[in-house]
Design an enzyme around this catalytic site. Structure first.
Site, PDB file in Angstrom:
ATOM      1  N   HIS A 270       0.792  -1.238   0.000  1.00 37.83           N
ATOM      2  CA  HIS A 270       0.000   0.000   0.000  1.00 37.83           C
ATOM      3  C   HIS A 270       0.820   1.280   0.000  1.00 37.83           C
ATOM      4  O   HIS A 270       0.262   2.369  -0.053  1.00 37.83           O
ATOM      5  CB  HIS A 270      -0.938   0.026   1.216  1.00 37.83           C
ATOM      6  CG  HIS A 270      -0.233   0.341   2.488  1.00 37.83           C
ATOM      7  ND1 HIS A 270       0.338  -0.626   3.250  1.00 37.83           N
ATOM      8  CD2 HIS A 270       0.018   1.512   3.091  1.00 37.83           C
ATOM      9  CE1 HIS A 270       0.911  -0.084   4.293  1.00 37.83           C
ATOM     10  NE2 HIS A 270       0.749   1.222   4.214  1.00 37.83           N
TER      11      HIS A 270
HETATM   12  C1  UD1 Z   1      -1.966   5.281   5.960  1.00 31.28           C
HETATM   13  C2  UD1 Z   1      -0.676   5.772   6.594  1.00 31.28           C
HETATM   14  C3  UD1 Z   1       0.389   4.701   6.515  1.00 31.28           C
HETATM   15  C4  UD1 Z   1      -0.136   3.383   7.040  1.00 31.28           C
HETATM   16  C5  UD1 Z   1      -1.402   3.009   6.282  1.00 31.28           C
HETATM   17  C6  UD1 Z   1      -1.987   1.686   6.741  1.00 31.28           C
HETATM   18  C7  UD1 Z   1      -0.261   8.203   6.461  1.00 31.28           C
HETATM   19  C8  UD1 Z   1       0.528   9.241   5.793  1.00 31.28           C
HETATM   20  N1  UD1 Z   1      -0.173   6.970   5.928  1.00 31.28           N
HETATM   21  O1  UD1 Z   1      -1.748   5.153   4.583  1.00 31.28           O
HETATM   22  O2  UD1 Z   1       1.495   5.112   7.282  1.00 31.28           O
HETATM   23  O3  UD1 Z   1       0.839   2.374   6.895  1.00 31.28           O
HETATM   24  O4  UD1 Z   1      -2.359   4.038   6.490  1.00 31.28           O
HETATM   25  O5  UD1 Z   1      -3.185   1.371   6.120  1.00 31.28           O
HETATM   26  O6  UD1 Z   1      -0.932   8.481   7.412  1.00 31.28           O
HETATM   27  N2  UD1 Z   1      -9.181   4.762   1.965  1.00 31.28           N
HETATM   28  C9  UD1 Z   1     -10.382   4.114   1.852  1.00 31.28           C
HETATM   29  N3  UD1 Z   1     -10.942   3.600   2.973  1.00 31.28           N
HETATM   30  C10 UD1 Z   1     -10.352   3.701   4.195  1.00 31.28           C
HETATM   31  C11 UD1 Z   1      -9.135   4.364   4.282  1.00 31.28           C
HETATM   32  C12 UD1 Z   1      -8.542   4.869   3.172  1.00 31.28           C
HETATM   33  O7  UD1 Z   1     -10.962   4.011   0.783  1.00 31.28           O
HETATM   34  O8  UD1 Z   1     -10.911   3.227   5.186  1.00 31.28           O
HETATM   35  C13 UD1 Z   1      -8.551   5.336   0.775  1.00 31.28           C
HETATM   36  C14 UD1 Z   1      -8.573   6.834   0.854  1.00 31.28           C
HETATM   37  O9  UD1 Z   1      -9.660   7.326   0.191  1.00 31.28           O
HETATM   38  C15 UD1 Z   1      -7.287   7.237   0.170  1.00 31.28           C
HETATM   39  C16 UD1 Z   1      -6.408   6.040   0.304  1.00 31.28           C
HETATM   40  O10 UD1 Z   1      -7.202   4.945   0.733  1.00 31.28           O
HETATM   41  O11 UD1 Z   1      -7.495   7.516  -1.183  1.00 31.28           O
HETATM   42  C17 UD1 Z   1      -5.289   6.272   1.237  1.00 31.28           C
HETATM   43  O12 UD1 Z   1      -5.694   6.556   2.559  1.00 31.28           O
HETATM   44  P1  UD1 Z   1      -4.762   7.437   3.514  1.00 31.28           P
HETATM   45  O13 UD1 Z   1      -5.469   7.681   4.776  1.00 31.28           O
HETATM   46  O14 UD1 Z   1      -4.210   8.583   2.752  1.00 31.28           O
HETATM   47  O15 UD1 Z   1      -3.488   6.624   3.830  1.00 31.28           O
HETATM   48  P2  UD1 Z   1      -2.987   5.156   3.606  1.00 31.28           P
HETATM   49  O16 UD1 Z   1      -2.454   4.999   2.237  1.00 31.28           O
HETATM   50  O17 UD1 Z   1      -4.008   4.193   4.073  1.00 31.28           O
END
Ligand code: UD1
Length: 374
Positions: free
Chosen positions: A216
């Site tokens: 991820h």
């Molecule tokens: C975040 C953390 C990372 C951690 C990871 C574990 C930061 C900078 N990054 O990354 O350190 O290892 O979580 O999962 O804080 N999304 C969904 N549903 C959810 C959550 C996220 O669809 O429940 C999508 C969001 O819309 C977004 C993407 O996933 O487009 C990324 O989510 P984001 O919260 O930016 O961080 P992660 O990549 O999950």
């Protein structure tokens, strides 16, 4: 003493769970003399049921006292929203301490707010460094540590990193790893769970074995140039052994966008609950991942881990554990997979203090906290 424990993203939940348990244990043993009140604030950085809610159920965490519902966004937007909402929560609750875990955007946002309100900050999992400032998590780690009053570390290397950055020694406490507290606490129950039977994946069984994959990191999944070589290597691995791939929402979007969600022998499934994932990990032949926490968990479980990155903030898992950095190097990955299939995969030892008692050490230190010391 009133503590706010902050959690926002998936890797936070298994870290706050043992702290909550240790606080309860402390309160029971202290006969009302030095009671700690634990207020859980969930920022809502992760919000899908299978990225958040199931972890509260599995890990038996009390429902959040406050939910900030910030959701997704760019880094600035997400961090900013958490800060605005968390500041309101702090003004309301007036905690004596804010406890943050890990390195996600929720960690730095809450630490920054607390610090500016002159509320002491405790950072659990302090001092880890990949020395790669292109990683958003590395920026979050550096800044959170710089403004924390209690820095709880998992290994000696982390202490050294903090000392080099000028953090006073008396603020640094080597306590072990709260993520491993959760792992050891739930291992037995997960071992009894037959998740393979539930998943019914064609051609996958305990006897033949399988590789468990997670992916991820933005640097791996956000562009076609980075994601394609990794998926090519995974396809090659799947010729040797079935690959089970619970796909993070970020990665699912990209795989679809770049039409890479395919490959014989690769089983793309929804993200799993803590218990289901642990159960699969316990029986995996090996794990491939770009996660931070999974590098630690596989080391403790003595399962070979091929990390799809060129750096790690957890070098102790390379030095003492089962972890090997393979990045997206197909030849290296296949070489390591062949070794594992022949039964000569990397063996390791469990790092010092990764014994399931880190949270209890943290709570004892916090309970002895004196305001005037800070
Ligand atoms: C975040 C953390 C990372 C951690 C990871 C574990 C930061 C900078 N990054 O990354 O350190 O290892 O979580 O999962 O804080 N999304 C969904 N549903 C959810 C959550 C996220 O669809 O429940 C999508 C969001 O819309 C977004 C993407 O996933 O487009 C990324 O989510 P984001 O919260 O930016 O961080 P992660 O990549 O999950």
């Amino acid at each position: 003493m009133k503590i706010i424990s902050v959690a926002g993203a998936r890797p936070n939940f298994m870290k706050i769970a043992p702290i909550g348990r240790a606080i309860k244990k402390w309160n029971n043993a202290s006969n009302g003399t030095r009671v700690l009140e634990n207020v859980i604030v969930h920022t809502g950085q992760h919000y899908d049921e299978n990225m958040s809610q199931v972890f509260f159920e599995d890990l038996d965490i009390a429902p959040p006292d406050i939910y900030l519902a910030v959701g997704s966004g760019s880094h600035g937007e997400q961090t900013g929203k958490i800060m605005i909402e968390f500041e309101r929560a702090c003004m309301d609750i007036r905690p004596d301490l804010v406890l943050v875990v890990g390195d996600v955007n929720s960690t730095i946002a809450a630490a920054l707010v607390a610090s500016k309100l002159h509320i002491p900050v405790a950072h659990v999992e302090a001092g880890l460094r990949s020395f790669d400032r292109r990683m958003p998590e590395e920026i979050n780690r550096l800044l959170t540590d710089a403004i924390s009053n209690y820095l709880f570390t998992t290994c000696h290397e982390a202490n050294q990193n903090l000392l080099k950055e000028g953090i006073p020694e008396e603020n640094i406490f080597l306590v072990g790893d709260v993520m491993i507290d959760s792992l050891l606490y739930h291992k037995e129950r997960a071992g009894r769970y037959n998740v393979l039977k539930e998943l019914q994946l064609k051609g996958v069984d305990d006897f033949r074995g399988y590789c468990l994959l997670t992916l991820h990191r933005p640097s791996n999944v956000d562009t076609r140039q980075s994601l394609m070589p990794i998926m090519e290597a995974v396809c090659e691995v799947a010729r040797y052994i079935p690959v089970i791939f619970p796909v993070h929402p970020r990665t699912a979007n990209r795989l679809k966008q770049f039409t890479l969600m395919k490959g014989e022998g690769i089983h793309f499934i929804q993200p799993l609950s803590y218990m289901k994932f642990l159960s699969l990990m316990l029986k995996a032949k090996f794990v491939m991942t770009d996660s931070g926490g999974i590098q630690e968990e596989t080391t403790v479980l003595d399962i070979p881990c091929l990390t799809l990155r060129d750096t790690t903030e957890r070098p102790v898992t390379l030095k003492e554990g089962t972890n090997i950095l393979v990045f997206n190097d197909k030849a290296k990955i296949i070489r390591e997979v062949q070794r594992i299939m022949e039964g000569s995969g990397k063996k390791g030892v469990c790092p010092e203090l990764w014994d399931g008692k880190a949270a209890e050490r943290i709570v004892r230190i916090l309970a002895g906290y004196q305001k005037q010391k800070i």
